[in-house]
Design an enzyme around this catalytic site. Sequence first.
Site, PDB file in Angstrom:
ATOM      1  N   ASP A   1       0.855  -1.203   0.000  1.00 24.34           N
ATOM      2  CA  ASP A   1       0.000   0.000   0.000  1.00 24.34           C
ATOM      3  C   ASP A   1       0.892   1.255   0.000  1.00 24.34           C
ATOM      4  OD1 ASP A   1      -0.806   0.545   3.555  1.00 24.34           O
ATOM      5  OD2 ASP A   1       0.965  -0.398   2.626  1.00 24.34           O
TER       6      ASP A   1
ATOM      7  N   ASP B   1       6.795   1.126   2.036  1.00 25.99           N
ATOM      8  CA  ASP B   1       6.521   0.130   0.992  1.00 25.99           C
ATOM      9  C   ASP B   1       7.424   0.399  -0.221  1.00 25.99           C
ATOM     10  OD1 ASP B   1       3.863   1.010   2.399  1.00 25.99           O
ATOM     11  OD2 ASP B   1       3.445  -1.017   1.687  1.00 25.99           O
TER      12      ASP B   1
ATOM     13  N   ASN C   1      -2.409   2.744   3.570  1.00 32.31           N
ATOM     14  CA  ASN C   1      -1.783   4.046   3.863  1.00 32.31           C
ATOM     15  C   ASN C   1      -2.527   5.177   3.142  1.00 32.31           C
ATOM     16  OD1 ASN C   1       0.434   3.390   5.494  1.00 32.31           O
ATOM     17  ND2 ASN C   1       1.547   2.618   3.697  1.00 32.31           N
TER      18      ASN C   1
ATOM     19  N   THR D   1       2.633  -6.089   2.752  1.00 35.52           N
ATOM     20  CA  THR D   1       3.166  -4.992   3.574  1.00 35.52           C
ATOM     21  C   THR D   1       2.099  -3.913   3.813  1.00 35.52           C
ATOM     22  OG1 THR D   1       3.984  -3.748   1.663  1.00 35.52           O
ATOM     23  CG2 THR D   1       5.496  -5.361   2.669  1.00 35.52           C
TER      24      THR D   1
ATOM     25  N   PHE E   1      -0.961  -0.620  12.484  1.00 33.05           N
ATOM     26  CA  PHE E   1      -1.806  -0.086  11.420  1.00 33.05           C
ATOM     27  C   PHE E   1      -2.358  -1.151  10.468  1.00 33.05           C
ATOM     28  CE2 PHE E   1      -3.668   2.870   8.592  1.00 33.05           C
ATOM     29  CZ  PHE E   1      -3.470   2.342   7.320  1.00 33.05           C
ATOM     30  N   ASN E   2      -1.508  -2.006   9.914  1.00 33.88           N
ATOM     31  CA  ASN E   2      -1.971  -2.926   8.866  1.00 33.88           C
ATOM     32  C   ASN E   2      -3.056  -3.865   9.370  1.00 33.88           C
ATOM     33  OD1 ASN E   2      -0.309  -1.903   6.878  1.00 33.88           O
ATOM     34  ND2 ASN E   2       1.372  -3.332   7.332  1.00 33.88           N
TER      35      ASN E   2
ATOM     36  N   HIS F   1       9.481  -0.088   8.156  1.00 32.31           N
ATOM     37  CA  HIS F   1       8.803  -1.332   8.536  1.00 32.31           C
ATOM     38  C   HIS F   1       8.820  -2.383   7.408  1.00 32.31           C
ATOM     39  CE1 HIS F   1       6.928   0.908  11.900  1.00 32.31           C
ATOM     40  NE2 HIS F   1       6.648   1.840  11.031  1.00 32.31           N
ATOM     41  N   ASP F   2       8.304  -1.986   6.247  1.00 33.14           N
ATOM     42  CA  ASP F   2       8.053  -2.960   5.177  1.00 33.14           C
ATOM     43  C   ASP F   2       9.341  -3.532   4.602  1.00 33.14           C
ATOM     44  OD1 ASP F   2       5.302  -0.899   4.023  1.00 33.14           O
ATOM     45  OD2 ASP F   2       5.394  -2.429   5.585  1.00 33.14           O
TER      46      ASP F   2
HETATM   47  O1  RIB Z   1       2.451  -0.007  10.891  1.00 33.44           O
HETATM   48  C1  RIB Z   1       3.321   0.143   9.805  1.00 33.44           C
HETATM   49  C2  RIB Z   1       2.700  -0.350   8.550  1.00 33.44           C
HETATM   50  O2  RIB Z   1       1.562   0.433   8.242  1.00 33.44           O
HETATM   51  C3  RIB Z   1       3.619  -0.218   7.323  1.00 33.44           C
HETATM   52  O3  RIB Z   1       3.310  -1.220   6.407  1.00 33.44           O
HETATM   53  C4  RIB Z   1       3.246   1.115   6.761  1.00 33.44           C
HETATM   54  O4  RIB Z   1       3.503   1.195   5.358  1.00 33.44           O
HETATM   55  C5  RIB Z   1       1.769   1.138   7.022  1.00 33.44           C
HETATM   56  O5  RIB Z   1       1.141   0.416   5.972  1.00 33.44           O
HETATM   57 CA    CA Z   2       2.744  -0.623   4.096  1.00 32.64          CA
END
Ligand code: RIB
Ligand code: CA
Length: 316
Positions: free
Chosen positions: A21, A26, A50, A133, A174-175, A246-247
């Site tokens: 996303d 990403d 996102n 991701t 978040f994801n 993160h990703d």
């Molecule tokens: O919490 C971090 C995640 O949420 C990452 O994948 C970032 O791109 C958002 O999608």
């Molecule tokens: Ca992401």
Amino acid sequence: MRGNGVYPENSEKIPVIIDCDPGHDDAIALMLAFGCRRLDVLGITTVAGNTTGENAYRNALAILSLISADVSVARGADSPILRPLHTSRDVHGESGLDGLSVPPNAKGGDLSAVEFLSSTLRRSETKITLVPTGPLTNIAIAFLAFPDIKEKIERVVLMGGVAGQGNVTPSAEFNIFADPEAARVVFQSGVPITMIGLDATHKALVYPEEVEEIRKIGRVGALAAGLLDFYSLAYKARGFKGTPIHDALAVAAVFDEGVVKTEYARVDVEIRGEFTAGRTVVDFRGVTGKEPNAKVAVDVDRDRFLNLLMSAISVL
Ligand code: RIB
Ligand code: CA
């Protein structure tokens, strides 16, 4: 400069499909995926998270054209399975990739994400690793619509979840928060899962002086640093001394499992809690008596991760 390592060219490439996303991290994950020369990226699917589904698709096409990656891109869900879309424009901006002028739309494929996932998995003679991701909406829909594809999956290495403190609520990452129903479908699917959550990604921060090192790694290094310039603002505002990509850590964990330390545990996803919806409830001690279903990343070799990233960027 770090990252002058060269990946062993003779190692077998791992077939993957990345579901993303974009989103700044990403985008950098895609750079790692194509620069590491360890992955056979069969396709990219995009999902709202996102940012809107339209922006995520457009951003993926833009990043891939900027790094000259010739790969199929299939657009996926514009909203979670049951809930309204909850974007993170406070982190990624209105476009989902603020801070980057997105080149005119390159052309994507004609299939939807779920069609691409099912047809690619069914056709493949080898098992494929899925690397989500973003929210797990596309993956969950594909599993529900075409359950037979699960036997063609080597494992799912996902960025998402947390055993400790969340980032959208105190409970949730978040994801998973964005589509907890989808996450529950995936964690209960029986497919081998490696969960790269905040417990690891928040220990893999990239510091300002390292961003300057990245900026010096040619055209793509400057592109990545430009993305980090914007993306780091939200983390600075939250008191972070560095920025979690993160990703990219999830991508690194696909081809270099030693970059993270994992523990095999039962993970269930809360979908009802007023304060805890989207929580990945991680049972490290087996108190639930339930079968473990995921390798959960609990620690990271930050320097190793950064070297992998810089090496990959240096060859793009
Ligand atoms: O919490 C971090 C995640 O949420 C990452 O994948 C970032 O791109 C958002 O999608
Ligand atoms: Ca992401």
